[in-house]
Design a protein around this motif. Structure first.
Motif, PDB file in Angstrom:
ATOM      1  N   ILE A  89      41.578  69.299  39.004  1.00 27.71           N
ATOM      2  CA  ILE A  89      42.649  68.332  39.273  1.00 27.71           C
ATOM      3  C   ILE A  89      43.113  68.658  40.625  1.00 27.71           C
ATOM      4  O   ILE A  89      43.748  67.786  41.568  1.00 27.71           O
ATOM      5  CB  ILE A  89      43.454  68.365  38.054  1.00 27.71           C
ATOM      6  CG1 ILE A  89      42.986  67.826  36.907  1.00 27.71           C
ATOM      7  CG2 ILE A  89      44.765  67.775  38.308  1.00 27.71           C
ATOM      8  CD1 ILE A  89      43.724  67.964  35.711  1.00 27.71           C
ATOM      9  N   LEU A  90      43.462  70.025  40.818  1.00 22.23           N
ATOM     10  CA  LEU A  90      44.245  70.447  41.970  1.00 22.23           C
ATOM     11  C   LEU A  90      43.435  70.162  43.390  1.00 22.23           C
ATOM     12  O   LEU A  90      43.919  69.945  44.378  1.00 22.23           O
ATOM     13  CB  LEU A  90      44.629  71.758  41.913  1.00 22.23           C
ATOM     14  CG  LEU A  90      45.720  72.220  41.034  1.00 22.23           C
ATOM     15  CD1 LEU A  90      46.157  73.669  40.974  1.00 22.23           C
ATOM     16  CD2 LEU A  90      47.111  71.654  41.381  1.00 22.23           C
ATOM     17  N   LEU A  91      42.320  70.496  43.147  1.00 21.40           N
ATOM     18  CA  LEU A  91      41.388  70.274  44.358  1.00 21.40           C
ATOM     19  C   LEU A  91      40.800  69.038  44.761  1.00 21.40           C
ATOM     20  O   LEU A  91      40.765  68.501  45.909  1.00 21.40           O
ATOM     21  CB  LEU A  91      40.177  71.278  44.435  1.00 21.40           C
ATOM     22  CG  LEU A  91      40.616  72.849  44.640  1.00 21.40           C
ATOM     23  CD1 LEU A  91      39.174  73.513  44.066  1.00 21.40           C
ATOM     24  CD2 LEU A  91      40.876  72.959  45.907  1.00 21.40           C
ATOM     25  N   ALA A  92      40.551  68.062  43.870  1.00 20.37           N
ATOM     26  CA  ALA A  92      39.942  66.979  44.222  1.00 20.37           C
ATOM     27  C   ALA A  92      40.617  65.716  43.266  1.00 20.37           C
ATOM     28  O   ALA A  92      39.671  64.755  43.209  1.00 20.37           O
ATOM     29  CB  ALA A  92      38.431  66.863  43.879  1.00 20.37           C
ATOM     30  N   GLY A  93      41.491  66.120  42.844  1.00 19.29           N
ATOM     31  CA  GLY A  93      42.308  64.971  41.942  1.00 19.29           C
ATOM     32  C   GLY A  93      42.342  63.612  42.531  1.00 19.29           C
ATOM     33  O   GLY A  93      42.141  62.534  42.054  1.00 19.29           O
ATOM     34  N   LYS A  94      43.068  63.598  43.820  1.00 18.90           N
ATOM     35  CA  LYS A  94      43.218  62.271  44.537  1.00 18.90           C
ATOM     36  C   LYS A  94      41.983  61.584  44.947  1.00 18.90           C
ATOM     37  O   LYS A  94      41.828  60.330  45.122  1.00 18.90           O
ATOM     38  CB  LYS A  94      43.905  62.611  45.719  1.00 18.90           C
ATOM     39  CG  LYS A  94      45.522  62.802  45.289  1.00 18.90           C
ATOM     40  CD  LYS A  94      46.329  62.920  46.447  1.00 18.90           C
ATOM     41  CE  LYS A  94      47.843  63.174  46.023  1.00 18.90           C
ATOM     42  NZ  LYS A  94      48.831  63.101  47.308  1.00 18.90           N
ATOM     43  N   ALA A 127      37.704  64.869  37.948  1.00 15.66           N
ATOM     44  CA  ALA A 127      37.894  66.086  38.461  1.00 15.66           C
ATOM     45  C   ALA A 127      38.065  67.236  37.202  1.00 15.66           C
ATOM     46  O   ALA A 127      37.560  68.247  37.271  1.00 15.66           O
ATOM     47  CB  ALA A 127      38.972  65.983  39.465  1.00 15.66           C
ATOM     48  N   ALA A 128      38.938  66.734  36.446  1.00 16.32           N
ATOM     49  CA  ALA A 128      38.990  67.566  35.298  1.00 16.32           C
ATOM     50  C   ALA A 128      38.006  67.865  34.524  1.00 16.32           C
ATOM     51  O   ALA A 128      37.511  69.016  34.022  1.00 16.32           O
ATOM     52  CB  ALA A 128      40.134  67.215  34.247  1.00 16.32           C
ATOM     53  N   ILE A 129      36.869  66.851  34.138  1.00 19.92           N
ATOM     54  CA  ILE A 129      35.736  67.002  33.409  1.00 19.92           C
ATOM     55  C   ILE A 129      34.533  67.848  34.236  1.00 19.92           C
ATOM     56  O   ILE A 129      34.071  68.885  33.833  1.00 19.92           O
ATOM     57  CB  ILE A 129      34.934  65.548  33.190  1.00 19.92           C
ATOM     58  CG1 ILE A 129      36.033  64.841  32.091  1.00 19.92           C
ATOM     59  CG2 ILE A 129      33.710  65.798  32.837  1.00 19.92           C
ATOM     60  CD1 ILE A 129      35.545  63.502  32.027  1.00 19.92           C
ATOM     61  N   LEU A 130      34.467  67.520  35.540  1.00 19.92           N
ATOM     62  CA  LEU A 130      33.766  68.517  36.255  1.00 19.92           C
ATOM     63  C   LEU A 130      34.359  69.621  36.519  1.00 19.92           C
ATOM     64  O   LEU A 130      33.510  70.729  36.450  1.00 19.92           O
ATOM     65  CB  LEU A 130      33.513  67.797  37.913  1.00 19.92           C
ATOM     66  CG  LEU A 130      32.716  66.425  37.858  1.00 19.92           C
ATOM     67  CD1 LEU A 130      32.781  65.874  39.157  1.00 19.92           C
ATOM     68  CD2 LEU A 130      31.472  66.753  37.357  1.00 19.92           C
ATOM     69  N   GLY A 131      35.379  70.072  36.592  1.00 19.93           N
ATOM     70  CA  GLY A 131      35.985  71.452  36.736  1.00 19.93           C
ATOM     71  C   GLY A 131      35.813  72.089  35.372  1.00 19.93           C
ATOM     72  O   GLY A 131      35.604  73.410  35.501  1.00 19.93           O
TER      73      GLY A 131
END
Length: 89
Positions: A51-56, A63-67
């Motif tokens: 979420i922090l890296l690629a959320g936007k 992003a949360a699912i992939l992370g």
């Protein structure tokens, strides 16, 4: 509910498991337990990192699912190797 608590307090396997956890002895069962704990914590932290890296860029949910999928990919093998090393040292 009291039946379950009574069963847990008298079951030999569960008492052995908790005593091994408290003492810090690594057996197959406690090793699998610690491996699952490491996987859950790494999935949560991977989701936060995603979420922090690629959320936007790709959306917060994706992003949360992939992370959460890629987080345990590096942690589980290292945790397993670490538990094996700790067992034999």
């Amino acid at each position: 509910m009291t039946d379950i608590m009574g069963y847990l307090s008298t079951d030999e396997v569960i008492q052995t498991f908790f005593s091994n956890l408290m003492v810090g002895e690594i057996t197959l069962v406690t090793g699998l337990f610690w491996l699952m704990v490491a996987a859950v914590i790494s999935a949560i932290s991977g989701a936060i990192g995603g979420i922090l890296l690629a959320g936007k860029d790709i959306g917060y949910e994706l992003a949360a699912i992939l992370g959460s999928l890629f987080g345990p990919a590096g942690v589980i093998p290292v945790a397993a190797i670490g538990l094996v090393i700790l067992k034999f040292i």
